[in-house]
Each structure stands twice: as structure tokens, then as C-alpha cells.
Design a protein around this motif. Structure first.
Motif, PDB file in Angstrom:
ATOM      1  N   ASN A   1     -12.303  -1.283  10.283  1.00  0.00           N
ATOM      2  CA  ASN A   1     -11.289  -2.096  11.016  1.00  0.00           C
ATOM      3  C   ASN A   1     -10.618  -1.628  12.210  1.00  0.00           C
ATOM      4  O   ASN A   1      -9.880  -1.848  12.549  1.00  0.00           O
ATOM      5  CB  ASN A   1     -10.759  -1.937   9.625  1.00  0.00           C
TER       6      ASN A   1
ATOM      7  N   TYR B   1     -12.244  -7.135   3.360  1.00  0.00           N
ATOM      8  CA  TYR B   1     -11.398  -6.581   3.785  1.00  0.00           C
ATOM      9  C   TYR B   1     -12.108  -6.445   5.722  1.00  0.00           C
ATOM     10  O   TYR B   1     -11.503  -6.925   6.610  1.00  0.00           O
ATOM     11  CB  TYR B   1     -11.258  -4.761   4.064  1.00  0.00           C
TER      12      TYR B   1
ATOM     13  N   ARG C   1       3.227   1.570  15.813  1.00  0.00           N
ATOM     14  CA  ARG C   1       2.621   2.291  14.526  1.00  0.00           C
ATOM     15  C   ARG C   1       1.753   3.062  14.391  1.00  0.00           C
ATOM     16  O   ARG C   1       0.636   3.858  13.445  1.00  0.00           O
ATOM     17  CB  ARG C   1       3.322   0.739  13.161  1.00  0.00           C
TER      18      ARG C   1
ATOM     19  N   TYR D   1     -11.123 -10.563   6.434  1.00  0.00           N
ATOM     20  CA  TYR D   1      -9.610  -9.827   7.091  1.00  0.00           C
ATOM     21  C   TYR D   1      -9.488  -9.795   8.389  1.00  0.00           C
ATOM     22  O   TYR D   1      -9.094 -10.044   9.353  1.00  0.00           O
ATOM     23  CB  TYR D   1      -8.566  -9.089   6.429  1.00  0.00           C
TER      24      TYR D   1
ATOM     25  N   ARG E   1      -4.037   6.188  16.517  1.00  0.00           N
ATOM     26  CA  ARG E   1      -5.493   6.179  16.380  1.00  0.00           C
ATOM     27  C   ARG E   1      -6.012   6.386  17.556  1.00  0.00           C
ATOM     28  O   ARG E   1      -7.626   6.615  17.372  1.00  0.00           O
ATOM     29  CB  ARG E   1      -5.465   4.658  15.744  1.00  0.00           C
TER      30      ARG E   1
ATOM     31  N   LYS F   1      -7.012   5.770   6.375  1.00  0.00           N
ATOM     32  CA  LYS F   1      -5.853   5.426   4.869  1.00  0.00           C
ATOM     33  C   LYS F   1      -6.675   5.327   3.928  1.00  0.00           C
ATOM     34  O   LYS F   1      -6.143   5.259   3.072  1.00  0.00           O
ATOM     35  CB  LYS F   1      -6.701   3.051   5.082  1.00  0.00           C
TER      36      LYS F   1
ATOM     37  N   LYS G   1      -7.108 -11.963  10.277  1.00  0.00           N
ATOM     38  CA  LYS G   1      -6.661 -11.801  11.502  1.00  0.00           C
ATOM     39  C   LYS G   1      -4.973 -11.706  12.143  1.00  0.00           C
ATOM     40  O   LYS G   1      -4.076 -12.218  12.782  1.00  0.00           O
ATOM     41  CB  LYS G   1      -6.581 -10.272  11.867  1.00  0.00           C
TER      42      LYS G   1
HETATM   43  C1  LIG Z   1     -13.363  -1.928  -3.182  1.00  0.00           C
HETATM   44  C2  LIG Z   1     -12.928  -2.384  -1.472  1.00  0.00           C
HETATM   45  C3  LIG Z   1     -13.902  -1.238  -0.685  1.00  0.00           C
HETATM   46  C4  LIG Z   1     -11.678  -2.540  -1.117  1.00  0.00           C
HETATM   47  C5  LIG Z   1     -10.951  -2.394   0.081  1.00  0.00           C
HETATM   48  C6  LIG Z   1      -9.632  -3.123   0.236  1.00  0.00           C
HETATM   49  C7  LIG Z   1      -8.228  -2.347   1.031  1.00  0.00           C
HETATM   50  C8  LIG Z   1      -9.181  -1.229   1.925  1.00  0.00           C
HETATM   51  C9  LIG Z   1      -7.375  -2.799   1.248  1.00  0.00           C
HETATM   52  C10 LIG Z   1      -6.599  -2.418   2.350  1.00  0.00           C
HETATM   53  C11 LIG Z   1      -6.426  -3.281   3.072  1.00  0.00           C
HETATM   54  C12 LIG Z   1      -4.957  -3.060   4.634  1.00  0.00           C
HETATM   55  C13 LIG Z   1      -4.791  -1.965   3.600  1.00  0.00           C
HETATM   56  C14 LIG Z   1      -5.158  -3.887   4.840  1.00  0.00           C
HETATM   57  C15 LIG Z   1      -4.937  -3.118   6.274  1.00  0.00           C
HETATM   58  O1  LIG Z   1      -5.245  -3.476   7.083  1.00  0.00           O
HETATM   59  P1  LIG Z   1      -4.424  -3.973   8.742  1.00  0.00           P
HETATM   60  O2  LIG Z   1      -5.163  -3.703  10.317  1.00  0.00           O
HETATM   61  O3  LIG Z   1      -3.545  -5.099   8.639  1.00  0.00           O
HETATM   62  O4  LIG Z   1      -3.371  -2.675   8.731  1.00  0.00           O
HETATM   63  P2  LIG Z   1      -3.291  -2.139  10.174  1.00  0.00           P
HETATM   64  O5  LIG Z   1      -2.505  -2.389  11.258  1.00  0.00           O
HETATM   65  O6  LIG Z   1      -2.696   0.084  10.497  1.00  0.00           O
HETATM   66  O7  LIG Z   1      -4.801  -1.246  10.707  1.00  0.00           O
END
Ligand SMILES: CC(C)=CCC/C(C)=C/CC/C(C)=C/COP(=O)(O)OP(=O)(O)O
Ligand code: HEM
Length: 286
Positions: free
Chosen positions: A57, A120, A70, A124, A74, A11, A129
Motif C-alpha cells: 500500500n 487491502y 501525516r 482498497y 514515509r 503499520k 481508494k
Molecule cells: C488478514 C489481513 C492481512 C488483513 C489486512 C487488513 C488490514 C491491514 C487492514 C488495514 C487497512 C488500513 C490500515 C487501511 C489504511 O490504508 P490507507 O492507505 O488509507 O492509510 P494511509 O493513508 O495511512 O496509508
């Protein structure tokens, strides 16, 4: 495998804007231009933590990524054969991130960067999630930690300015993500993830998006009344960006077709970028 797909599992594009959050907070510290060298460990440590949390993640979400158009690319990279390799890479990255922050910055900054990683990947991705429509609202705190880390890397403390920027990203996240999720609602139905548009429908989600944007816009007006170290360029750029964001999310109430939703999503990134970069000018006396 295309290079873009390989970068996608870390990402990288998201990490770029995460880093810009940290740089804005860093440059808003009075006298920051005398210590610009500290930007290097801040950005290396923060980026490594962001890449690591994104990898963890994607490893954890392997099952649902394979069910969403989308993200299905991966699974060509992260699968049962390569899973342990990527776990090792992600672990090494967060370890390196913490070592660099501890050696060159300070413990508070290490805690903020680790807080972003944990909020995250654990809060999350693992806890929220797949359970609640509030997943990205509470999980949005992940994006606040880079602002706290940016300021504390120079000061070892927290300030009203770093808290303001941290909460700005927190309030920005729902408008950012719910427009994307609404444009991809079929994906999330397939993946059985309770994102807002899956549970409440796209039409209702556009009302939540617009309402959140109104709250976000009102929040960005606070520096007009309370002094922050954000510089003068912040004011005209915040107003112009606010008007555009209100228009793009307001028109979703009339037409919530996919192109309009995607336009609002893409603009959400430009919106945050413009406001964050306007703060950089404070470092050169603007
Ligand atoms: C300081 C530090 C390390 C901060 C981290 C902050 C960070 C990486 C935030 C990103 C959050 C994000 C892109 C969530 C999407 O996940 P998703 O699982 O909803 O997206 P996807 O479906 O594309 O996998
Ligand atoms: C919990 C909070 C967040 C969620 C759920 C979320 C979700 C997403 C998703 C699903 C995408 C599409 C990614 C892809 O298809 O590869 C995306 C793109 C993006 N996000 Fe977020 N995001 C969150 C927070 C943030 C934060 C804090 C930032 C930066 C400050 C950010 C910046 C971006 C950027 C720049 C993109 C565009 C990347 C591209 O064009 O592919 N996001 N976000």
C-alpha cells in the motif's frame, strides 16, 4: 530515521489490533485453550500478511503519501531508490505468510489471510481508494478476514460467531476512518483522494459517522437475542463501549472541531479493543 517511522511503514500498530481480531475469533472456538499453540502460526502468518499489504500500500501510494502531512515521512524510506527492495521484502513476507499458514494451519485459513491481503492492497488501495467515497466501506472487508481466519485456524470452517465478529469489524471501519479523514481533510484535498469529507464536507461526514455508529451499536446488540460463543463479559462491555461511542460521535454533530474528531478516532480503536478482548474471557469459561 526514527524507529517509529520504520515501524510505521509496516503499520505495526494497526496489525496489533488486526491480530487481536484474529485472537478473539480463535478463543471463541469451544476448546480453544487446549490448542493455544496454533495461535503462534496464526499470528505470525496474519502479521506477515498485514505487514506485506501495508508495505505494498505504501509503495503504491508513494505519490500521495508525499503530499499528505501525516504520511510524508514515509517517502524518506520508500522512494525510487529503495522501491524495489521494499517490493522484494513485501513479496517475501506474503510468501512466508502463506507457507506458514499452509504448513501449520489449513487451506481455508490461508485463503482468508490472503483475502485480507488482497482486499487491502488490490481492492482498497489500487481499485477503490482514488475513485469513490465508498472506498473504505467496501475496502473495510479487509478487516473482516482476520476474524474468519481466527476461527478457521482451529476448525477449518466458518461459524455464526466468526461471521458476527467479521461483520462487526466491517461495520466499525467507517466510524473509525471517517473521523480520522475528517480531522485530516486538508491532507486528502492535497492528495486529491475522494474521501467522504473531501466530497461531502466535514459537517455532512459527522452525520454519516453518527449514523454508521448507530447501525454498529444496534448490530452489537444481536448477541442479546441470538446465541453466539462470545461469553458473558461481552454484554456489559459492549453496552458501556456503545454508550461512549454514541456520545463521542453524537457530539460531533454539535462540534466537529479537529480535537473532537481525533478523540472519536482514537476511541474507535479502544472501542474495538474492549469488545474484542471481552470475548477472550469466554475461553476461561466466562
Ligand atoms: C488478514 C489481513 C492481512 C488483513 C489486512 C487488513 C488490514 C491491514 C487492514 C488495514 C487497512 C488500513 C490500515 C487501511 C489504511 O490504508 P490507507 O492507505 O488509507 O492509510 P494511509 O493513508 O495511512 O496509508
Ligand atoms: C479500509 C479500512 C481502514 C482504513 C481506510 C483505515 C485507515 C486508517 C488510517 C489512515 C490510520 C492512521 C494511520 C497512520 O497515520 O499511521 C489508521 C489507524 C489505525 N487503524 Fe485503521 N483503517 C482501516 C481499517 C482498520 C482495521 C480493520 C483495524 C483493526 C482491526 C484498524 C486499526 C487501526 C489502528 C489500531 C490505528 C491506530 C494506529 C495509530 O495509533 O497510529 N484499522 N487507520
Amino acid at each position: 530515521m526514527k524507529a517509529r517511522e520504520f515501524l510505521g511503514i509496516f503499520k505495526v500498530e494497526i496489525t496489533v489490533l488486526i491480530d487481536i481480531v484474529a485472537v478473539s475469533a480463535f478463543l471463541s472456538v469451544p476448546g480453544s485453550t487446549l490448542r493455544l499453540a496454533l495461535l503462534a502460526p496464526l499470528l505470525v502468518s496474519g502479521s506477515l500478511a498485514s505487514f506485506s499489504s501495508a508495505l505494498f500500500n505504501n509503495i503504491y501510494d508513494q505519490d500521495i503519501d508525499g503530499r499528505m502531512k501525516r504520511t510524508e515521512y514515509r517517502t524518506k524510506l520508500i522512494n525510487w531508490k529503495t522501491r524495489n527492495l521494499y517490493i522484494a521484502v513485501a513479496t517475501l513476507m506474503i510468501a512466508l505468510s502463506m507457507a506458514i499458514s499452509q504448513i501449520y494451519l489449513n487451506t481455508l485459513t490461508s485463503l482468508f489471510i490472503f483475502g485480507g491481503f488482497l482486499s487491502y492492497f488490490v481492492l482498497y488501495t489500487v481499485i477503490l481508494k482514488r475513485r469513490t467515497i465508498w472506498n473504505i466501506v467496501i475496502g473495510g472487508i479487509a478487516g473482516s478476514f482476520p476474524a474468519l481466519a481466527g476461527w478457521s485456524s482451529l476448525t477449518g470452517s466458518v461459524s455464526s460467531t466468526s461471521l458476527f465478529l467479521a461483520f462487526l469489524v466491517f461495520l466499525w471501519t467507517p466510524s473509525h476512518f471517517w473521523s480520522l479523514a475528517s480531522s485530516r481533510v486538508e491532507d486528502y484535498i492535497q492528495a486529491d483522494v475522494p474521501m467522504l469529507p473531501v466530497v461531502k464536507g466535514v459537517k455532512a461526514s459527522t452525520r454519516w459517522i453518527f449514523t454508521n455508529t448507530v447501525v454498529l451499536v444496534a448490530y452489537t446488540l444481536i448477541p442479546f437475542f441470538v446465541h453466539m460463543d462470545l461469553g458473558r463479559a461481552y454484554f456489559p462491555i459492549a453496552i458501556a463501549s456503545d454508550v461512549a461511542f454514541l456520545y463521542l460521535t453524537g457530539r460531533l454533530l454539535v462540534s466537529s472541531d479537529t480535537p473532537s474528531l481525533k478523540r472519536a478516532f482514537h476511541f474507535s480503536n479502544l472501542y474495538l479493543l474492549l469488545i474484542l478482548v471481552s470475548v477472550w474471557l469466554v475461553a476461561v469459561g466466562w
